[in-house]
Design an enzyme around this catalytic site. Structure first.
Site, short mmCIF file in Angstrom:
data_model
loop_
_atom_site.label_atom_id
_atom_site.label_comp_id
_atom_site.label_asym_id
_atom_site.label_seq_id
_atom_site.Cartn_x
_atom_site.Cartn_y
_atom_site.Cartn_z
N HIS A 335 43.27 41.36 40.87
CA HIS A 335 42.44 41.43 42.07
C HIS A 335 42.03 42.87 42.35
O HIS A 335 40.90 43.14 42.79
CB HIS A 335 43.22 40.86 43.27
N CYS A 336 42.91 43.81 42.07
CA CYS A 336 42.66 45.22 42.38
C CYS A 336 41.51 45.82 41.58
O CYS A 336 40.89 46.79 42.03
CB CYS A 336 43.91 46.06 42.13
#
Length: 347
Positions: A335-336
């Site tokens: 996600h990052c």
């Protein structure tokens, strides 16, 4: 709190136009050796390729890395050349919202390297949101709030998750109050209810951490449902942290007044790496059109269990799991390094 009438932040499950990443450029992300650099580049490229099986993908590439990136990225992945410090697109890219007519607007937060730590450089990354928005052809609303995409999350109905130790961090917003932050999130995201997590995971408060990003802790796969990272081994400091976070969420309601149906995502068995207690979690996945790109950690039982939970949480989407340990060793997860650009209007 009064929501900005013309802007609303769609859920990550809303249809996407594309997914954005940034290609690793240097520093700790590439590491000290050729093997480290290859591992990083391959990891970012693998996430881009997995996502490109579901939707268009665009990768921002530093001018120094154009030839290198071409060797790693699939031919069907678009690239945009722009100067970069690092490669965490969730935090340096814009947050897209919809206006009253369904068109897109890009929110450009102030980025200062996760609170201006002595080790970080961010002058180039601070300009990436504007570059990405211009490439996407979307207008920009600028904010004076120091904030990152990994520090906020929504259900698409006006509920926004944040963390006290991030938005109220003295290194980010020294003069902020809850009321000021909430007013800015209402203006930019159409937030109707802001939920303030008290803290994040233990690893996140070490030197290279973000001091509490919500996308390592919890996510909202649908309104009223919350996926929560839990550590079940009492030898890990996050055992108590995640117990406290569950108790916290049990006492919360969303923007529509619903209590959360909390679904636990248990951590894998690994407790430590060379740096200390790990923050391995399955919450840090990215949703794409028709799929979920999920983290795995070389723990067959835990990885398969998590994939099953995610499949249930996102019905109709295919879960693709990638070994994310090279990402977590560098400070984050799938996600990052990704940021979704929603479709201009609901499909």
């Amino acid at each position: 709190m009064t929501a900005a009438p013309s802007l609303s932040w769609p859920a990550e499950t809303a249809p996407h136009d594309r997914l954005w990443l940034a290609f690793p450029t240097g520093g700790y992300t590439l590491g000290d050796t050729a093997a480290d650099a290859h591992e990083a580049r391959q990891m970012w490229a693998d996430v881009a390729a997995a996502a490109a099986d579901f939707e268009p993908v665009t990768v921002v590439v530093d001018p120094s890395q154009v030839e290198v990136a071409a060797r790693y990225l699939r031919d069907d992945i678009e690239t945009v050349v722009a100067p970069l410090d690092d490669a965490w697109m969730r935090d340096i890219g814009p947050t897209w919202v919809r206006d009253g007519s369904g068109g897109l607007t890009a929110i450009d937060w102030v980025f200062n390297g996760w609170g201006a730590p002595a080790w970080a450089t961010w002058g180039k990354d601070a300009l990436i949101a504007q570059t990405v928005a211009a490439t996407a052809g979307t207008p920009v609303v600028s904010s004076l709030l120091v904030n990152e995409g990994g520090a906020i999350h929504t259900d698409g109905e006006g509920t926004v998750l944040v963390t006290e130790t991030v938005q109220l961090d003295q290194g980010r917003n020294p003069h902020a109050t809850r009321e000021r932050v909430e007013a800015e999130l209402a203006r930019t995201l159409g937030a109707r209810k802001v939920i303030w997590l008290p803290r994040g995971l233990t690893r996140d408060y070490e030197e290279f951490g973000t001091r509490g990003h919500v996308d390592m802790v919890a996510t909202l796969p649908s309104p009223g449902t919350l996926l929560l990272h839990v550590q079940r081994n009492d030898a890990h400091p996050d055992f108590e942290v995640t117990r406290e976070l569950r108790a916290f969420f049990e006492g919360q309601t969303d923007a529509s007044g619903r209590r959360f149906d909390i679904v636990e995502l248990p951590a894998p068995d690994a407790l430590t790496d060379d740096e200390g207690p790990v923050d391995y979690n399955y919450v840090n996945h990215v949703v794409v059109n028709g799929g979920v790109i999920a983290c795995a950690f070389g723990d067959r039982v835990a990885d398969e269990r998590a994939a099953g939970i995610l499949a249930d949480a996102y019905p109709g989407r295919r879960v693709v799991s990638l070994d994310a340990r090279p990402l977590f060793a560098r400070g984050g997860g799938i996600h990052c390094i990704t940021q979704q650009q929603p479709a201009a209007s609901p499909a």
